[in-house]
Design a protein around this motif. Structure first.
Motif, mmCIF file in Angstrom:
data_model
loop_
_atom_site.group_PDB
_atom_site.id
_atom_site.type_symbol
_atom_site.label_atom_id
_atom_site.label_comp_id
_atom_site.label_asym_id
_atom_site.label_seq_id
_atom_site.Cartn_x
_atom_site.Cartn_y
_atom_site.Cartn_z
ATOM 1 N N ARG A 196 -34.681 9.939 1.797
ATOM 2 C CA ARG A 196 -34.325 8.918 0.989
ATOM 3 C C ARG A 196 -34.766 7.553 1.514
ATOM 4 N NH1 ARG A 196 -28.347 8.834 2.017
ATOM 5 N NH2 ARG A 196 -28.734 9.944 3.977
ATOM 6 N N VAL A 197 -35.316 7.079 0.744
ATOM 7 C CA VAL A 197 -36.235 5.862 0.951
ATOM 8 C C VAL A 197 -35.375 4.654 0.777
ATOM 9 C CG1 VAL A 197 -38.217 4.462 0.666
ATOM 10 C CG2 VAL A 197 -38.264 6.972 0.351
ATOM 11 N N GLN A 198 -35.213 3.541 1.690
ATOM 12 C CA GLN A 198 -34.554 2.376 1.663
ATOM 13 C C GLN A 198 -35.304 1.061 1.795
ATOM 14 O OE1 GLN A 198 -32.017 3.127 5.187
ATOM 15 N NE2 GLN A 198 -30.397 3.966 3.642
ATOM 16 N N THR A 199 -34.804 0.027 1.821
ATOM 17 C CA THR A 199 -35.539 -1.135 1.978
ATOM 18 C C THR A 199 -35.062 -1.845 2.960
ATOM 19 O OG1 THR A 199 -34.200 -2.585 0.507
ATOM 20 C CG2 THR A 199 -35.761 -1.341 -0.582
ATOM 21 N N PRO A 200 -35.582 -2.829 3.695
ATOM 22 C CA PRO A 200 -37.056 -3.365 3.413
ATOM 23 C C PRO A 200 -38.039 -2.520 3.804
ATOM 24 C CG PRO A 200 -36.450 -4.285 5.329
ATOM 25 C CD PRO A 200 -34.971 -3.277 4.851
ATOM 26 N N GLN A 201 -39.242 -2.635 2.805
ATOM 27 C CA GLN A 201 -40.476 -1.815 2.892
ATOM 28 C C GLN A 201 -41.370 -2.882 3.404
ATOM 29 O OE1 GLN A 201 -41.137 0.355 -0.855
ATOM 30 N NE2 GLN A 201 -39.277 1.551 -0.670
ATOM 31 N N GLY A 202 -42.360 -2.723 4.346
ATOM 32 C CA GLY A 202 -43.019 -3.791 4.887
ATOM 33 C C GLY A 202 -44.747 -3.372 4.455
ATOM 34 N N PHE A 203 -45.186 -4.153 4.311
ATOM 35 C CA PHE A 203 -46.639 -4.113 4.011
ATOM 36 C C PHE A 203 -47.592 -5.323 4.817
ATOM 37 C CE2 PHE A 203 -43.763 -2.910 0.830
ATOM 38 C CZ PHE A 203 -44.378 -1.493 0.316
ATOM 39 N N GLY A 204 -48.904 -4.946 4.824
ATOM 40 C CA GLY A 204 -49.945 -5.884 5.233
ATOM 41 C C GLY A 204 -50.055 -6.614 3.885
ATOM 42 N N ARG A 205 -49.876 -8.053 3.973
ATOM 43 C CA ARG A 205 -50.024 -8.912 2.881
ATOM 44 C C ARG A 205 -51.276 -8.414 2.034
ATOM 45 N NH1 ARG A 205 -53.617 -12.518 2.062
ATOM 46 N NH2 ARG A 205 -53.549 -12.932 4.384
ATOM 47 N N SER A 206 -52.301 -8.345 2.333
ATOM 48 C CA SER A 206 -53.294 -8.219 1.533
ATOM 49 C C SER A 206 -53.389 -6.724 0.958
ATOM 50 C CB SER A 206 -54.741 -8.430 2.233
ATOM 51 O OG SER A 206 -54.929 -7.697 3.284
ATOM 52 N N ALA A 207 -53.029 -5.762 1.406
ATOM 53 C CA ALA A 207 -52.856 -4.450 0.927
ATOM 54 C C ALA A 207 -51.711 -4.340 -0.107
ATOM 55 C CB ALA A 207 -52.283 -3.546 2.117
ATOM 56 N N LEU A 208 -50.555 -5.226 -0.073
ATOM 57 C CA LEU A 208 -49.963 -5.305 -1.063
ATOM 58 C C LEU A 208 -50.201 -6.060 -2.251
ATOM 59 C CD1 LEU A 208 -46.776 -4.311 -1.946
ATOM 60 C CD2 LEU A 208 -46.017 -6.523 -1.118
ATOM 61 N N VAL A 209 -50.742 -7.065 -2.215
ATOM 62 C CA VAL A 209 -51.347 -7.942 -3.062
ATOM 63 C C VAL A 209 -52.424 -7.175 -4.115
ATOM 64 C CG1 VAL A 209 -52.734 -10.090 -3.620
ATOM 65 C CG2 VAL A 209 -50.673 -10.204 -2.066
ATOM 66 N N ASP A 210 -53.358 -6.259 -3.202
ATOM 67 C CA ASP A 210 -54.443 -5.663 -3.794
ATOM 68 C C ASP A 210 -53.802 -4.524 -4.745
ATOM 69 O OD1 ASP A 210 -56.350 -7.015 -2.607
ATOM 70 O OD2 ASP A 210 -56.986 -5.708 -1.273
ATOM 71 N N ALA A 211 -52.729 -3.769 -4.320
ATOM 72 C CA ALA A 211 -51.997 -2.825 -4.845
ATOM 73 C C ALA A 211 -51.489 -3.205 -6.163
ATOM 74 C CB ALA A 211 -50.917 -1.970 -3.931
ATOM 75 N N TYR A 212 -50.745 -4.428 -6.157
ATOM 76 C CA TYR A 212 -50.116 -5.097 -7.522
ATOM 77 C C TYR A 212 -51.222 -5.366 -8.385
ATOM 78 C CZ TYR A 212 -45.049 -4.439 -6.522
ATOM 79 O OH TYR A 212 -43.850 -4.112 -6.439
#
Ligand code: CTP
Ligand code: MG
Length: 224
Positions: free
Chosen positions: A158-174
């Motif tokens: 079961r997946v919760q938050t907070p979920q963490g990301f390298g900033r540029s990876a998250l920005v690129d993915a969005y």
């Protein structure tokens, strides 16, 4: 590591059925969103941006500390996080190394969970989610309600938050996500962009407040 937190708080809370947006509903006298912001900060997040419903900017501003930035969220959680992410990448501000995305609906996440997510990012993970095992036998059913199979529980989480990301990876993915796309969490967004997502231990106390019973349980939890 400089981490910014995004709190998704722009939902209306239909299933909770309160008279105000879920993130403003009090738990032990304090709005859920205040608990969620505190958890991120206590766990080591430097700065927090909160996505809120457009009509409620004033209400959120009056309950949150003045250094918390507010942005107007969207019609879906995905749209709300996208809006907050645009504020995080404001060129007028120093770019953070990492971004943690948290649900306002998880008021009692222990700061340890935040710290574990940050530690995994510091160790080099590009994306990390807190997870818990599945303890119930879990099955699939057809439209007629008849069982069609049993899932291998050992492989499920079961997946919760907070979920963490390298900033540029998250920005690129969005950036790569089609405009109207709606995914239930941010790990799904980065996975869609081909980025591997690692896991750390979640916590039962980090349960999401969805229906009235969840809020009653959270009240009991606060009273200890
Ligand atoms: N959320 C958001 N923007 C939306 C929808 C949801 O920021 N347009 C946030 C919620 O505020 C919540 C988190 O995403 O903190 C998880 O969503 P959920 O528990 O589904 O909250 P709501 O959408 O508000 O509740 P409901 O689905 O019962 O209406
Ligand atoms: Mg919802």
């Amino acid at each position: 590591m400089h981490a910014v937190g995004i709190v998704a708080a722009a939902g209306s809370g239909l299933r909770l059925g309160a008279e105000r947006p879920k993130a403003l509903v009090p738990l032990a006298g304090r709005p859920l969103v205040c608990w969620a912001v505190d958890t991120l900060r206590d766990g080591g997040v430097a700065e927090v941006v909160v996505a809120v419903p457009a009509a409620e900017l004033g209400a959120f501003g009056s309950v949150l500390p003045p250094d918390v930035r507010l942005v107007v969220g969207g019609a879906t959680r995905t749209a709300s996080v996208r809006a907050a992410l645009a504020a995080v990448t404001d060129p007028a501000r120093p770019a953070p190394d990492a971004v943690l995305v948290h649900d306002a609906a998880r008021p009692l996440t222990p700061p340890d969970v935040v710290a574990r997510v940050l530690a995994a990012l510091a160790d080099g993970a590009g994306a990390v989610v807190p997870v818990l095992p599945v303890v119930d036998t879990t099955v699939t059913v057809g439209d007629d309600g008849v069982l069609t199979g049993t899932l291998a529980r050992e492989t499920l989480r079961r997946v919760q938050t907070p979920q963490g990301f390298g900033r540029s990876a998250l920005v690129d993915a969005y950036d790569r996500l089609p405009a109207g796309a709606e995914l239930t969490d941010d790990a799904a967004v980065v996975r869609a962009a081909g980025i591997p997502v690692t896991t750390v231990a979640g916590d039962e106390r980090s349960a999401k407040v969805t229906v009235a019973h969840d809020l009653a349980l959270a009240e009991l939890q606060v009273r200890g």
